[in-house]
Design an enzyme around this catalytic site. Structure first.
Site, PDB file in Angstrom:
ATOM      1  N   SER A  97       0.827  -1.205   0.000  1.00  0.00           N
ATOM      2  CA  SER A  97       0.000   0.000   0.000  1.00  0.00           C
ATOM      3  C   SER A  97       0.868   1.265   0.000  1.00  0.00           C
ATOM      4  O   SER A  97       1.680   1.443  -0.902  1.00  0.00           O
ATOM      5  CB  SER A  97      -0.967  -0.038   1.185  1.00  0.00           C
ATOM      6  OG  SER A  97      -1.955   0.958   1.058  1.00  0.00           O
ATOM      7  N   ASP A 194      -9.981  -4.970  -4.568  1.00  0.00           N
ATOM      8  CA  ASP A 194      -9.361  -4.142  -3.533  1.00  0.00           C
ATOM      9  C   ASP A 194     -10.305  -2.979  -3.270  1.00  0.00           C
ATOM     10  O   ASP A 194     -10.582  -2.172  -4.162  1.00  0.00           O
ATOM     11  CB  ASP A 194      -7.993  -3.644  -4.011  1.00  0.00           C
ATOM     12  CG  ASP A 194      -7.201  -2.912  -2.936  1.00  0.00           C
ATOM     13  OD1 ASP A 194      -7.815  -2.256  -2.073  1.00  0.00           O
ATOM     14  OD2 ASP A 194      -5.958  -2.974  -2.978  1.00  0.00           O
ATOM     15  N   HIS A 224      -7.320  -5.789   0.111  1.00  0.00           N
ATOM     16  CA  HIS A 224      -6.211  -4.830   0.165  1.00  0.00           C
ATOM     17  C   HIS A 224      -5.036  -5.290   1.032  1.00  0.00           C
ATOM     18  O   HIS A 224      -3.885  -5.226   0.614  1.00  0.00           O
ATOM     19  CB  HIS A 224      -6.713  -3.480   0.655  1.00  0.00           C
ATOM     20  CG  HIS A 224      -5.650  -2.425   0.642  1.00  0.00           C
ATOM     21  ND1 HIS A 224      -5.042  -2.003  -0.530  1.00  0.00           N
ATOM     22  CD2 HIS A 224      -5.056  -1.733   1.647  1.00  0.00           C
ATOM     23  CE1 HIS A 224      -4.131  -1.093  -0.245  1.00  0.00           C
ATOM     24  NE2 HIS A 224      -4.119  -0.907   1.062  1.00  0.00           N
TER      25      HIS A 224
END
Length: 254
Positions: A97, A194, A224
């Site tokens: 991320s 996601d 995610h």
């Protein structure tokens, strides 16, 4: 009086001593090294030296995060890279991320990095878009971590500081301009579903990065926070294969 917050138990950085091939791992925004610990422990079993950093302001209290800039987070990752570089001849970097966003900046600055692995890297977070100009409230309630697997607990904050969200947006907006000059091999790991970062972020990075070696892995059973989800062992396998390919050991493909 300045507030002092302790590191939450389980949110500490981790280090496993191994070979001269080092792997640096970064968690994402609001997360901690706990979210990538399985990945770190598993890669360490292959014999790598592995360092999972805790980004400044994470894993303590959301008021700590409120005081941080994106430069602080980058410095946390950069410090980890320098530590690992002192102990290893080759260093690879994995970022999840926002950790993937920071990894791109690190690879732009340090051209000797042998390869990067980006897990659902963030260039935009749609849920935060409406907050770009916001000054109030100071904090917003954060959604539960986005995972397909049930009954897995991620250490994170319940409240997200608006100031920190603005810093995240700054680093995401700066990153696309860096892509063409990044030359090291890249593995993009993308969850097909996601709910935080659009999967197209990974596609954009792969298409625009200057690397000659570009690989992509699509995860069909994770959301995610993929390093804690159903496909976490697949991530380990592909990261190991990617590293071995770059250091010249083709046996993992045979």
């Amino acid at each position: 009086m300045k507030e002092r917050f302790q590191i939450i138990k389980g949110a500490e950085s981790f280090y496993f001593k191994g070979s001269e091939i080092g792997i640096l791992i970064s968690h994402g925004f609001m997360g901690t090294p706990q979210s990538v610990r399985f990945l770190g422990e598993s890669l360490a079993r292959y014999g790598y030296t592995v360092l999972g950093v805790r980004l400044k302001g994470h894993g303590t209290h959301y008021r700590d995060l409120e005081k941080c800039t994106h430069e602080d987070w980058f410095e946390s990752l950069e410090r980890g890279y320098k530590e690992l570089k002192q102990r290893c001849t080759s260093v690879f970097v994995i970022g999840q991320s926002m950790g993937g966003t920071l990894t791109l900046k690190l690879a732009h600055k340090y051209r000797e990095i042998k390869g990067i692995m980006l897990i659902n890297p963030a260039l935009n977070v749609p849920a935060y878009e409406h907050l770009k100009e916001a000054t109030k409230p100071k904090f917003i309630i954060e959604e539960k971590p986005d995972m397909n697997v049930k009954n897995v607990y991620e250490i994170t904050y319940d409240l997200a500081p608006i100031k920190a969200i603005h810093e995240l947006q700054k680093i995401m907006e700066m990153t696309p301009a860096l892509l063409p000059s990044i030359q090291c091999p890249v593995l993009g790991i993308q969850s097909a579903m996601d709910h935080v970062v659009p999967p197209e972020n990974t596609d954009f990075i792969i298409e625009n990065i200057g690397s000659d070696v570009k690989e992509k892995l699509v995860l069909t059973n994770s959301y995610h926070v993929a390093t804690m989800d159903y496909d976490k062992e697949k991530i380990v396998k592909y990261c190991h294969s990617f590293v071995q390919q770059q250091v010249g050991d083709k046996s993992v493909y045979q």
